[in-house]
Design an enzyme around this catalytic site. Structure first.
Site, PDB file in Angstrom:
ATOM      1  N   ASP A 179       0.815  -1.213   0.000  1.00  0.00           N
ATOM      2  CA  ASP A 179       0.000   0.000   0.000  1.00  0.00           C
ATOM      3  C   ASP A 179       0.850   1.265   0.000  1.00  0.00           C
ATOM      4  O   ASP A 179       0.355   2.353  -0.309  1.00  0.00           O
ATOM      5  CB  ASP A 179      -0.922   0.009   1.224  1.00  0.00           C
ATOM      6  N   TYR A 207      10.932   3.631   0.661  1.00  0.00           N
ATOM      7  CA  TYR A 207      10.432   2.260   0.577  1.00  0.00           C
ATOM      8  C   TYR A 207       9.341   2.156  -0.481  1.00  0.00           C
ATOM      9  O   TYR A 207       9.371   1.269  -1.345  1.00  0.00           O
ATOM     10  CB  TYR A 207       9.896   1.812   1.936  1.00  0.00           C
TER      11      TYR A 207
END
Length: 281
Positions: free
Chosen positions: A96, A119
């Site tokens: 997500d 990330y």
């Protein structure tokens, strides 16, 4: 045989429970070594490949983005190209964190991405590399992975709940806690389906239900785990971290459910199973 990159991570350890699965650790195939990954695929001659290995240290990625991008971006793309050349399905696990977390509507697979940190950028690079490799591929975005293995929110809350009588937990980040066991089952279903229905290639979402805040999830963990620990809601700004977290991690999983005939797992059932595995139930 299905070849899995990763052996000690949460999803990889669940995949290892299944028959016909071979899991590779870093010694067997370092994701930073593209030649080693390619050699592993060709030597094992698998029917399909699942990449369950990743650079998952979200905060550390802010200082080590180049390393994270090789492991999460370049390497999956190379794996996907090798699988395309061999004519076998490839499934990549994503996150997500590729979204910016705005709004309160569940994210659709085709929505515009906008990672908030290193990330998320590295994982998005992996998605793009896999999609660009051709062949029979799929990306499975998931969120808030939990299990009886490794480091995760459930285990942290159980530990802290045994040590303290009160905790403050972020309440303005909403998402779906997802048991690693269910992610493993989803990945296996995907590679088996893609082998006979390659037109189902693409990006999918799969997360636990119902959507919940970290604070509410923490309360459920304390209650289910028998911890007498009070949880007080706080805002994200009251708990600063090196990497920003998306406030809205809700994922629309309807496309996955329709394509692979699997429903979103209820994380409450998953939590009970995790506690049983840990000997807490």
């Amino acid at each position: 045989m299905i070849l899995v990159f990763g052996k000690t991570g949460q999803v990889a350890r669940e995949l290892a429970r299944s028959e016909g699965v071979t899991c590779l650790d870093r010694a067997a195939a370092d994701l930073a070594d593209l030649a080693a990954c390619a050699a592993a695929i060709r030597s094992h001659r698998p029917a399909a490949v699942i990449n369950a290995a990743a650079f998952t240290a979200v905060d550390a990625a802010e200082e080590r983005e180049a390393e994270a991008t090789v492991i999460n971006g370049t390497s999956p793309g190379a794996m996907a190209r090798d699988c395309a050349a061999l004519g076998i399905p490839f499934v990549q696990i994503s996150t997500d964190y590729v979204f910016d977390g705005s709004g309160d509507t569940p994210w659709q697979p085709g929505d515009a991405t906008g990672p908030l940190g290193a990330y998320g950028r590295s994982k998005l690079a992996g998605e793009q590399a896999v999609a660009g490799a051709g062949g029979t591929w799929a990306v499975l975005r998931t969120s808030w992975v939990v299990s009886a293995h490794g480091n995760n929110f459930v285990k942290t809350m159980l530990r802290l709940g045994a040590e303290r009588d009160a905790l403050t937990v972020v309440a303005d980040q909403i998402g779906g806690p997802t048991p690693a066991r269910d992610i493993a089952a989803a990945c296996l279903k995907m590679v088996k389906t893609l082998a006979t229905e390659p037109d189902k290639r693409g990006i999918y979402h799969f997360a636990g239900a119902p959507d919940v805040s970290w604070a509410a999830f923490a309360r459920a963990i304390m209650a289910e785990g028998g911890r007498d620990c009070t949880i007080t809601d706080i805002l994200s700004r009251d708990y600063p971290t090196p990497a920003a977290r998306p406030a809205n991690s809700r994922l629309d999983c309807s496309g996955f459910e329709a394509a692979f005939d699997m429903t979103r797992p209820d994380w409450r059932d998953g939590l009970a199973a995790i506690l049983k595995d840990l000997g807490e139930a």
